[in-house]
Design a protein around this motif. Structure first.
Motif, PDB file in Angstrom:
ATOM      1  N   LEU A  79      65.839  23.800  63.490  1.00 37.81           N
ATOM      2  CA  LEU A  79      65.979  23.565  64.925  1.00 37.81           C
ATOM      3  C   LEU A  79      67.129  22.603  65.236  1.00 37.81           C
ATOM      4  N   GLN A  80      67.821  22.159  64.192  1.00 37.95           N
ATOM      5  CA  GLN A  80      69.016  21.353  64.379  1.00 37.95           C
ATOM      6  C   GLN A  80      70.278  22.187  64.202  1.00 37.95           C
ATOM      7  N   GLN A  81      70.093  23.488  64.018  1.00 36.82           N
ATOM      8  CA  GLN A  81      71.219  24.379  63.786  1.00 36.82           C
ATOM      9  C   GLN A  81      71.442  25.266  65.009  1.00 36.82           C
ATOM     10  N   LEU A  82      72.680  25.287  65.474  1.00 37.62           N
ATOM     11  CA  LEU A  82      73.025  26.144  66.608  1.00 37.62           C
ATOM     12  C   LEU A  82      72.795  27.600  66.251  1.00 37.62           C
ATOM     13  N   PRO A  83      72.360  28.443  67.193  1.00 34.83           N
ATOM     14  CA  PRO A  83      72.343  28.211  68.642  1.00 34.83           C
ATOM     15  C   PRO A  83      70.974  27.859  69.216  1.00 34.83           C
ATOM     16  N   THR A  84      70.074  27.241  68.445  1.00 37.87           N
ATOM     17  CA  THR A  84      68.773  26.897  69.021  1.00 37.87           C
ATOM     18  C   THR A  84      68.954  25.881  70.149  1.00 37.87           C
ATOM     19  N   PRO A  85      68.117  25.938  71.182  1.00 38.93           N
ATOM     20  CA  PRO A  85      68.252  24.998  72.307  1.00 38.93           C
ATOM     21  C   PRO A  85      68.164  23.534  71.877  1.00 38.93           C
ATOM     22  N   THR A  86      67.255  23.238  70.944  1.00 36.19           N
ATOM     23  CA  THR A  86      67.135  21.842  70.506  1.00 36.19           C
ATOM     24  C   THR A  86      68.396  21.378  69.778  1.00 36.19           C
ATOM     25  N   ALA A  87      69.052  22.288  69.076  1.00 39.32           N
ATOM     26  CA  ALA A  87      70.315  21.930  68.418  1.00 39.32           C
ATOM     27  C   ALA A  87      71.396  21.635  69.448  1.00 39.32           C
ATOM     28  N   TRP A  88      71.389  22.370  70.552  1.00 42.25           N
ATOM     29  CA  TRP A  88      72.351  22.089  71.610  1.00 42.25           C
ATOM     30  C   TRP A  88      72.080  20.727  72.246  1.00 42.25           C
ATOM     31  N   VAL A  89      70.817  20.352  72.375  1.00 46.79           N
ATOM     32  CA  VAL A  89      70.496  19.014  72.861  1.00 46.79           C
ATOM     33  C   VAL A  89      71.084  17.967  71.919  1.00 46.79           C
ATOM     34  N   LEU A  90      70.916  18.176  70.625  1.00 50.03           N
ATOM     35  CA  LEU A  90      71.460  17.246  69.641  1.00 50.03           C
ATOM     36  C   LEU A  90      72.982  17.184  69.719  1.00 50.03           C
ATOM     37  N   ALA A  91      73.630  18.335  69.846  1.00 50.15           N
ATOM     38  CA  ALA A  91      75.088  18.375  69.933  1.00 50.15           C
ATOM     39  C   ALA A  91      75.584  17.645  71.180  1.00 50.15           C
ATOM     40  N   TYR A  92      74.954  17.907  72.309  1.00 52.96           N
ATOM     41  CA  TYR A  92      75.359  17.232  73.546  1.00 52.96           C
ATOM     42  C   TYR A  92      75.112  15.725  73.458  1.00 52.96           C
ATOM     43  N   THR A  93      74.041  15.334  72.787  1.00 49.79           N
ATOM     44  CA  THR A  93      73.776  13.897  72.614  1.00 49.79           C
ATOM     45  C   THR A  93      74.862  13.253  71.774  1.00 49.79           C
ATOM     46  N   ARG A  94      75.284  13.934  70.721  1.00 47.67           N
ATOM     47  CA  ARG A  94      76.373  13.419  69.896  1.00 47.67           C
ATOM     48  C   ARG A  94      77.681  13.364  70.675  1.00 47.67           C
ATOM     49  N   TYR A  95      77.894  14.348  71.516  1.00 51.18           N
ATOM     50  CA  TYR A  95      79.087  14.336  72.360  1.00 51.18           C
ATOM     51  C   TYR A  95      79.058  13.153  73.324  1.00 51.18           C
ATOM     52  N   ARG A  96      77.925  12.929  73.957  1.00 51.76           N
ATOM     53  CA  ARG A  96      77.810  11.804  74.884  1.00 51.76           C
ATOM     54  C   ARG A  96      78.031  10.475  74.167  1.00 51.76           C
ATOM     55  N   LEU A  97      77.517  10.367  72.956  1.00 49.54           N
ATOM     56  CA  LEU A  97      77.730   9.144  72.181  1.00 49.54           C
ATOM     57  C   LEU A  97      79.204   8.964  71.847  1.00 49.54           C
ATOM     58  N   GLY A  98      79.843  10.024  71.353  1.00 49.29           N
ATOM     59  CA  GLY A  98      81.264   9.943  71.020  1.00 49.29           C
ATOM     60  C   GLY A  98      82.115   9.647  72.237  1.00 49.29           C
ATOM     61  N   ARG A  99      81.802  10.280  73.360  1.00 45.27           N
ATOM     62  CA  ARG A  99      82.566  10.040  74.585  1.00 45.27           C
ATOM     63  C   ARG A  99      82.413   8.596  75.046  1.00 45.27           C
ATOM     64  N   ALA A 100      81.190   8.074  74.988  1.00 43.51           N
ATOM     65  CA  ALA A 100      80.959   6.693  75.416  1.00 43.51           C
ATOM     66  C   ALA A 100      81.708   5.716  74.524  1.00 43.51           C
ATOM     67  N   LEU A 101      81.700   5.966  73.227  1.00 43.54           N
ATOM     68  CA  LEU A 101      82.439   5.100  72.311  1.00 43.54           C
ATOM     69  C   LEU A 101      83.937   5.174  72.594  1.00 43.54           C
ATOM     70  N   ALA A 102      84.438   6.369  72.874  1.00 40.69           N
ATOM     71  CA  ALA A 102      85.864   6.523  73.187  1.00 40.69           C
ATOM     72  C   ALA A 102      86.231   5.800  74.478  1.00 40.69           C
ATOM     73  N   TYR A 103      85.318   5.773  75.426  1.00 44.81           N
ATOM     74  CA  TYR A 103      85.558   5.082  76.696  1.00 44.81           C
ATOM     75  C   TYR A 103      85.758   3.579  76.483  1.00 44.81           C
ATOM     76  N   ARG A 104      85.265   3.065  75.386  1.00 40.62           N
ATOM     77  CA  ARG A 104      85.412   1.630  75.126  1.00 40.62           C
ATOM     78  C   ARG A 104      86.873   1.214  75.012  1.00 40.62           C
ATOM     79  N   GLU A 105      87.760   2.164  74.749  1.00 39.12           N
ATOM     80  CA  GLU A 105      89.177   1.840  74.613  1.00 39.12           C
ATOM     81  C   GLU A 105      89.904   1.789  75.951  1.00 39.12           C
ATOM     82  N   LEU A 106      89.255   2.220  77.022  1.00 40.70           N
ATOM     83  CA  LEU A 106      89.906   2.158  78.326  1.00 40.70           C
ATOM     84  C   LEU A 106      90.190   0.699  78.693  1.00 40.70           C
TER      85      LEU A 106
END
Length: 209
Positions: A79-106
């Motif tokens: 359930l951590q492997q795409l294209p399962t819905p729960t895997a997409w939740v995990l992927a989006y969570t990782r994206y949000r984390l990476g984006r937030a960390l990248a925002y720290r450089e602003l």
């Protein structure tokens, strides 16, 4: 110079972020843990909004990290492997984390919250990005802006611009215009930059950097 898309930029093949509260609890996950995951995602989405995410970065980073750990630790591997819905939740969570960390450089963020340990910060951002790519196995259009940010940080600005143009129909017009303007300026291409800046302003978006 190609213009920003005037129709909807979101292609039908893009996968929207699933909501855990709308999914059936997976077998093997306790009701208590599942509810914790739902609550964590609800809190994360409430904090990580276009208008407020820069102000809420500390909270977003903490919530995204907590939710990623819960999903990684508690979901069955299939359930951590795409294209399962729960895997997409995990992927989006990782994206949000990476984006937030990248925002720290602003600059506006660094002024309020300086990066006291650049090496540790670099490790955190790189690790979050690598976990996302390891899961998706490719550059997904849903997460193209983080990929573009990582290319720019690596000095591959031409490749970043090329990637942005190739995925412009997958990006909201405001962010497409803004990122395009910024990259043309970074590349030192003055006439295209000025035209891109004019398009951004004429589209009615903020002139903030």
């Amino acid at each position: 110079m190609p213009l920003a898309p005037t129709d909807s930029p979101i292609e039908s093949e893009l996968v929207e972020e699933p909501l855990l509260e709308q999914l059936k609890k997976p077998n093997g996950v306790s009701a208590e843990v599942w509810q914790q995951m739902i609550s964590s995602q609800t809190d994360l989405l409430a904090m990580d909004t276009v208008d407020d995410r820069k102000e809420n970065l500390r909270i977003v980073i903490r919530l995204a990290g907590q939710l990623e750990k819960r999903l990684s630790d508690q979901l069955p591997s299939n359930l951590q492997q795409l294209p399962t819905p729960t895997a997409w939740v995990l992927a989006y969570t990782r994206y949000r984390l990476g984006r937030a960390l990248a925002y720290r450089e602003l600059p506006s963020v660094r002024e309020r919250w300086p990066i006291s340990n650049p090496m540790r910060y670099e490790e955190q951002l790189s690790a979050a990005y690598e976990r996302l790519i390891a899961q998706t196995n490719e550059v997904r259009p849903e997460f193209i802006l983080l990929e573009d940010r990582m290319l720019r940080r690596a000095g591959k600005k031409g490749r970043a611009l090329e990637l942005l143009e190739a995925n412009r129909r997958s990006i909201e017009p405001k962010w497409y215009l803004k990122k395009r303007r910024d990259m043309l300026q970074e590349l030192g291409w003055e006439p295209p930059y000025k035209e891109a800046a004019k398009l951004y302003t004429e589209a009615g978006y903020s002139t903030d950097p």
